[in-house]
Write a protein that holds these residues in place. Structure first.
Motif, PDB file in Angstrom:
ATOM      1  N   ARG B 154       0.991  -0.889   0.112  1.00 19.30           N
ATOM      2  CA  ARG B 154      -0.079  -0.778   0.112  1.00 19.30           C
ATOM      3  C   ARG B 154       0.464   1.215   0.189  1.00 19.30           C
ATOM      4  O   ARG B 154       0.577   2.254   0.625  1.00 19.30           O
ATOM      5  CB  ARG B 154      -0.511  -0.156   0.845  1.00 19.30           C
ATOM      6  N   ARG B 155       2.125   0.934  -0.754  1.00 20.13           N
ATOM      7  CA  ARG B 155       2.952   1.980  -0.891  1.00 20.13           C
ATOM      8  C   ARG B 155       2.037   3.129  -2.156  1.00 20.13           C
ATOM      9  O   ARG B 155       1.550   2.688  -2.266  1.00 20.13           O
ATOM     10  CB  ARG B 155       4.242   2.279  -1.079  1.00 20.13           C
ATOM     11  N   GLN B 156       2.625   4.594  -1.963  1.00 23.52           N
ATOM     12  CA  GLN B 156       1.757   5.448  -2.701  1.00 23.52           C
ATOM     13  C   GLN B 156       1.879   5.085  -4.072  1.00 23.52           C
ATOM     14  O   GLN B 156       3.320   4.875  -4.865  1.00 23.52           O
ATOM     15  CB  GLN B 156       2.221   6.749  -3.152  1.00 23.52           C
ATOM     16  N   TYR B 180      -4.054   5.502  -2.229  1.00 21.65           N
ATOM     17  CA  TYR B 180      -2.443   4.972  -2.311  1.00 21.65           C
ATOM     18  C   TYR B 180      -2.415   4.675  -3.894  1.00 21.65           C
ATOM     19  O   TYR B 180      -1.509   4.762  -3.935  1.00 21.65           O
ATOM     20  CB  TYR B 180      -1.774   3.730  -1.185  1.00 21.65           C
ATOM     21  N   TYR B 181      -3.183   4.133  -4.670  1.00 21.94           N
ATOM     22  CA  TYR B 181      -3.144   3.390  -5.696  1.00 21.94           C
ATOM     23  C   TYR B 181      -4.033   4.761  -6.709  1.00 21.94           C
ATOM     24  O   TYR B 181      -5.445   4.471  -7.034  1.00 21.94           O
ATOM     25  CB  TYR B 181      -3.951   2.186  -6.060  1.00 21.94           C
TER      26      TYR B 181
END
Lengths: 352, 352
Positions: B154-156, B180-181
């Motif tokens: 769930r990283r940007q 985040y997406y």
């Protein structure tokens, strides 16, 4: 064989001594008032302390008070100062410029006045020369991905030399070109200076992704870091840079060539700008980060402060579309208004 | 709430389950014949071994022989295979496609025939659907800087969804968009697929700079590495990519947007393509490097082989200028003719 005077003995100016020396030229390395220790070591041990290297053959070092004599018969002057040294060098060279002289600078870019009008650094120097001389002198600049220590280590480096006439840039390039130092001449001095400065501003944004990673406690249990956000910000930076160049009549392609994308890549690999961005990405205010980096020269701050005046002017004139430059807006808020900021993902690539 | 079938349980296809799950959709993860161990672990422990993570809620895993039933009522199919799996998935989905279905693929790009004509992968899949259905289905693709493990963490992440109609891309994007997406819809499916493939080819060149550093024995006594050559090659890659996109009628701006510069940046941070480039930069022939990386999937090789047919065709047709693409020429020589190569600095930026 030419005589080249490098004025300002910082790492970038001094690194240019290597290709010059390898081409057999004579080099006078002249310190600013801030360079006393460097010049002392250059004289006593023929060594540059910050580059951590012995100087190449053909380099003679001079203290600032010897400037006039040292540059007396120079064929070319390299301005090696940073953004804060531009007025000093303009004064220091004033007499010399009255007699006509080619000057090439490594200083990143430009500054702006209160009305947001831009002055690129080569023009600041040219302003010291009488009009009659100015026509016979060339005021040039270097841009592109070139870490000084790598050039001094004779690593392959590719840069652009820009002048108002391409022939002048090419003529000077011939003094410097070696098997490891590759130079493309350009007639877009204005656009080059914009790009080399802007990329320095934007790397602050790329650094913010690093800071977000630190704030999140580093890699997660499965090893995920934050290259994705850094890469998106890298691309947004190129997108904004191209629009600013277009609005200011610079060559848009500089944004994704050596002075823009290339230099932005190398600057994002490490260094002060990235570290400041990391602190801001962690959630510190600029005023706090500034204290944590006390004593370090941060050119990115000077550039973002300039852009804080240029950007509203361009919007007022209607040459930039609204909401197209959220990244520079964020950086301006962080630096000039001391706000806590986050990267504005939702507003990236507005016209895509 | 939709039902999305992800066919191919590699890291990238599977990573898309996270934003889908966070949006409350139901996900069927269907393995290829090569994914047996992954599906076994997904079933027994609800975990993906290569991502090193527990799968998110709402994911049911199926072995390849269960495909027909698993995708029966899917609203959308995600093709998660790599370049070598495209024919397999086209066959596997043939029945399903006859009933009409939107399909979005994460496979990098395109392949070419002996005459150098390009076929982008979404068209390979579309080719399996009857003409009457094809008009009601959309064959789409994802591009942009997105390391699978970071998306699953769930990283940007910022990407482009492309379809032949922007509305279709936007409709599908709505299933996936989270905090985040971030997804930009594009109507240039063709150009996107060219860019995402080409950046993979070009990172091989960036990796060569790493290899030169290793060949030189690493950092020198003063700490100089080789970011300068990597950065120049990075910029040259964008320059060539823009020309190839222009010659092939893709959006040139993809070269310096998310699918080009952004994804090239993230790919240059590490991984197989970079490692292969490093070996070639050290002076190994591709045949030697290939042995040293036995068992690893190298999509960059498939892309460069395709380009070895496309490039001569474009030159013959006169849509590419001579000598403008020395980097792709070098990569083609390395991969298809097994030559020992060096980076062609002198020929970079020929028209600058």
């Amino acid at each position: 064989m030419a005589h080249v005077a490098i004025v300002g003995a910082g790492v970038m100016g001094t690194a240019l001594a290597w290709p010059l020396s390898d081409n057999g030229h004579r080099i006078s390395l002249v310190g600013t008032p801030l360079d006393r220790e460097i010049i002392d070591e250059a004289r006593s041990r023929h060594r540059h302390p910050k580059l951590g290297r012995e100087l190449p053959p053909g380099v003679t070092a001079y203290h600032t008070e010897e400037l006039a004599a040292a540059i007396e018969d120079a064929d070319l002057i390299v301005s090696g100062v940073n953004s804060w040294g531009v007025d000093w060098i303009a004064d220091a060279l004033a007499e010399s410029l009255k007699r006509g002289r080619d000057v090439i600078g490594v200083t990143k870019g430009f500054r702006s006045d209160d009305a947001g009008e831009i002055e690129i650094f080569p023009r600041v120097l040219a302003g010291q020369a009488p009009a009659s001389i100015r026509e016979h002198s060339n005021f040039m600049a270097v841009g592109g991905p070139c870490i000084a220590g790598e050039l001094a280590g004779r690593r392959q480096s590719c840069v652009v030399f820009a002048a108002e006439e391409k022939e002048a840039a090419e003529r000077v390039a011939r003094l410097f070109r070696t098997g490891y130092y590759h130079i493309w001449p350009s007639a877009d001095l204005w656009g080059l200076e914009l790009a080399v400065a802007l990329k320095n501003a934007y790397v602050l944004g790329v650094g913010m992704a690093n800071g977000m990673l630190e704030a999140a406690g580093g890699a997660d249990h499965a090893g995920a870091v934050m290259h994705n956000p850094a890469a998106a910000t890298f691309a947004q930076a190129l997108y904004e840079m191209e629009q600013i160049l277009t609005a200011l009549n610079g060559t848009p392609a500089h944004a994704h060539g050596l002075p823009g994308a290339g230099d932005q890549y190398v600057t994002a690999m490490g260094g002060r700008t990235l570290r400041l961005g990391t602190l801001i990405g962690r959630g510190y205010r600029y005023s706090q980060a500034r204290e944590m980096m006390a004593g370090e020269t941060l050119e990115t701050v000077a550039i973002i402060e300039s852009m804080s005046r240029v950007y509203p002017r361009l919007r007022k004139q209607g040459v930039l579309r609204d909401d197209e430059l959220p990244l520079i807006e964020t950086l301006i808020a962080a630096i000039t208004r001391d706000e806590v900021v986050t990267l504005p993902w939702e507003r990236y690539f507005a016209s895509m």
